[in-house]
Design a protein around this motif. Structure first.
Motif, short mmCIF file in Angstrom:
data_model
loop_
_atom_site.label_atom_id
_atom_site.label_comp_id
_atom_site.label_asym_id
_atom_site.label_seq_id
_atom_site.Cartn_x
_atom_site.Cartn_y
_atom_site.Cartn_z
N ILE A 279 0.86 -1.18 0.00
CA ILE A 279 0.00 0.00 0.00
C ILE A 279 0.90 1.23 0.00
O ILE A 279 1.67 1.45 0.94
CB ILE A 279 -0.94 0.02 1.21
N LEU A 280 0.79 2.03 -1.06
CA LEU A 280 1.60 3.23 -1.19
C LEU A 280 0.99 4.36 -0.36
O LEU A 280 -0.17 4.72 -0.53
CB LEU A 280 1.70 3.65 -2.65
N ALA A 281 1.81 4.91 0.53
CA ALA A 281 1.39 6.03 1.36
C ALA A 281 2.22 7.26 1.01
O ALA A 281 3.42 7.16 0.76
CB ALA A 281 1.56 5.70 2.84
N THR A 282 1.57 8.42 0.96
CA THR A 282 2.24 9.69 0.69
C THR A 282 1.78 10.70 1.74
O THR A 282 0.84 10.43 2.50
CB THR A 282 1.85 10.23 -0.71
N PRO A 283 2.39 11.87 1.78
CA PRO A 283 1.91 12.90 2.71
C PRO A 283 0.45 13.32 2.44
O PRO A 283 -0.20 13.87 3.31
CB PRO A 283 2.87 14.06 2.48
N HIS A 284 -0.07 13.02 1.24
CA HIS A 284 -1.46 13.35 0.90
C HIS A 284 -2.44 12.25 1.33
O HIS A 284 -3.65 12.44 1.29
CB HIS A 284 -1.62 13.55 -0.60
N THR A 285 -1.93 11.09 1.71
CA THR A 285 -2.76 9.93 2.03
C THR A 285 -3.68 10.21 3.22
O THR A 285 -3.27 10.86 4.18
CB THR A 285 -1.86 8.72 2.35
N THR A 286 -4.91 9.69 3.14
CA THR A 286 -5.83 9.80 4.28
C THR A 286 -5.60 8.59 5.19
O THR A 286 -5.57 7.45 4.73
CB THR A 286 -7.30 9.85 3.84
N VAL B 106 0.94 -7.94 3.87
CA VAL B 106 0.64 -6.53 3.64
C VAL B 106 1.74 -5.66 4.22
O VAL B 106 2.21 -5.90 5.34
CB VAL B 106 -0.71 -6.15 4.29
N ARG B 107 2.10 -4.65 3.46
CA ARG B 107 3.09 -3.68 3.96
C ARG B 107 2.72 -2.29 3.44
O ARG B 107 2.12 -2.15 2.37
CB ARG B 107 4.50 -4.08 3.56
N ILE B 108 3.11 -1.31 4.22
CA ILE B 108 2.94 0.09 3.82
C ILE B 108 4.29 0.55 3.29
O ILE B 108 5.32 0.39 3.95
CB ILE B 108 2.49 0.95 5.01
N VAL B 109 4.27 1.07 2.06
CA VAL B 109 5.50 1.56 1.44
C VAL B 109 5.37 3.05 1.15
O VAL B 109 4.26 3.57 1.00
CB VAL B 109 5.84 0.78 0.14
N ALA B 110 6.49 3.72 1.10
CA ALA B 110 6.52 5.16 0.81
C ALA B 110 7.78 5.46 0.02
O ALA B 110 8.68 4.62 -0.07
CB ALA B 110 6.48 5.97 2.10
N VAL C 257 -6.68 15.49 -1.69
CA VAL C 257 -6.30 16.52 -2.65
C VAL C 257 -7.54 16.91 -3.45
O VAL C 257 -8.45 16.09 -3.61
CB VAL C 257 -5.18 16.04 -3.61
N PRO C 258 -7.58 18.12 -3.97
CA PRO C 258 -8.72 18.49 -4.82
C PRO C 258 -8.78 17.58 -6.05
O PRO C 258 -7.75 17.24 -6.63
CB PRO C 258 -8.41 19.93 -5.23
N THR C 259 -9.96 17.19 -6.43
CA THR C 259 -10.12 16.26 -7.54
C THR C 259 -9.81 16.88 -8.89
O THR C 259 -9.59 16.17 -9.86
CB THR C 259 -11.55 15.69 -7.58
N ILE C 260 -9.76 18.22 -8.97
CA ILE C 260 -9.51 18.87 -10.26
C ILE C 260 -8.05 19.22 -10.49
O ILE C 260 -7.67 19.69 -11.55
CB ILE C 260 -10.38 20.14 -10.43
N THR C 261 -7.21 18.98 -9.49
CA THR C 261 -5.78 19.25 -9.66
C THR C 261 -4.97 18.04 -9.21
O THR C 261 -5.34 17.37 -8.25
CB THR C 261 -5.32 20.48 -8.84
N ASN D 204 3.88 18.16 -5.14
CA ASN D 204 5.04 17.63 -4.42
C ASN D 204 5.09 16.11 -4.45
O ASN D 204 5.48 15.48 -3.47
CB ASN D 204 5.05 18.13 -2.96
N HIS D 205 4.68 15.52 -5.57
CA HIS D 205 4.78 14.07 -5.70
C HIS D 205 6.24 13.69 -5.83
O HIS D 205 7.01 14.39 -6.48
CB HIS D 205 4.03 13.61 -6.96
N ASP D 206 6.60 12.60 -5.23
CA ASP D 206 7.96 12.11 -5.35
C ASP D 206 8.03 11.23 -6.59
O ASP D 206 7.24 10.29 -6.72
CB ASP D 206 8.33 11.32 -4.09
N GLU D 207 8.94 11.52 -7.46
CA GLU D 207 9.07 10.78 -8.72
C GLU D 207 9.27 9.29 -8.48
O GLU D 207 8.86 8.45 -9.28
CB GLU D 207 10.23 11.36 -9.54
#
Length: 124
Positions: free
Chosen positions: A10-17, A50-54, A90-94, A98-101
């Motif tokens: 499961i990919l987690a980012t700073p935007h993740t809920t 299951v693992r959480i990855v970032a 995140v807003p659905t229209i944008t 700051n996504h990490d490549e």
């Protein structure tokens, strides 16, 4: 004879809920354990690993300032059966800023290796 568990990353980012991230983690982690343990008092072999990855394997705060301690970085997971992007605040229209490549490269690599790429809610 037990069958090898299906790997879910499961990919987690700073935007993740957090509710979606930890809900998905708990859901997949309980398959083969929860029902069998509650009803029959005998857990079966887990069906999923299951693992959480970032992008980095370091702890960070996700949406709502909820702490996330990933199990590992995306570089530590060369192969997974299912790569799952958790919901993002995140807003659905944008697109997320700051996504990490490394996250996008990892998802593309997993797809090219035959992994199922999935997303929950706004993670799509």
């Amino acid at each position: 004879m037990s069958k090898k568990p299906i790997t879910v990353s499961i990919l987690a980012t700073p935007h993740t809920t957090a509710s979606n991230l930890y809900g998905l983690f708990d859901l997949f982690n309980s398959v083969g354990f929860g029902w069998e343990n509650i009803v029959f008092d005998r857990p079966a072999d887990p069906k999923f690993e299951v693992r959480i990855v970032a992008a980095e394997g370091k702890p960070f705060l996700c949406a709502g300032n909820v702490p996330v301690s990933p199990h590992c970085s995306v570089e530590d997971v060369p192969e997974t059966d299912i790569a799952l992007v958790a919901s993002m605040n995140v807003p659905t229209i944008t697109p997320p800023k700051n996504h990490d490549e490394r996250e996008l490269i990892w998802l593309k690599q997993q797809h090219s290796r035959g992994a199922i790429i999935a997303a929950a809610c706004t993670g799509a």
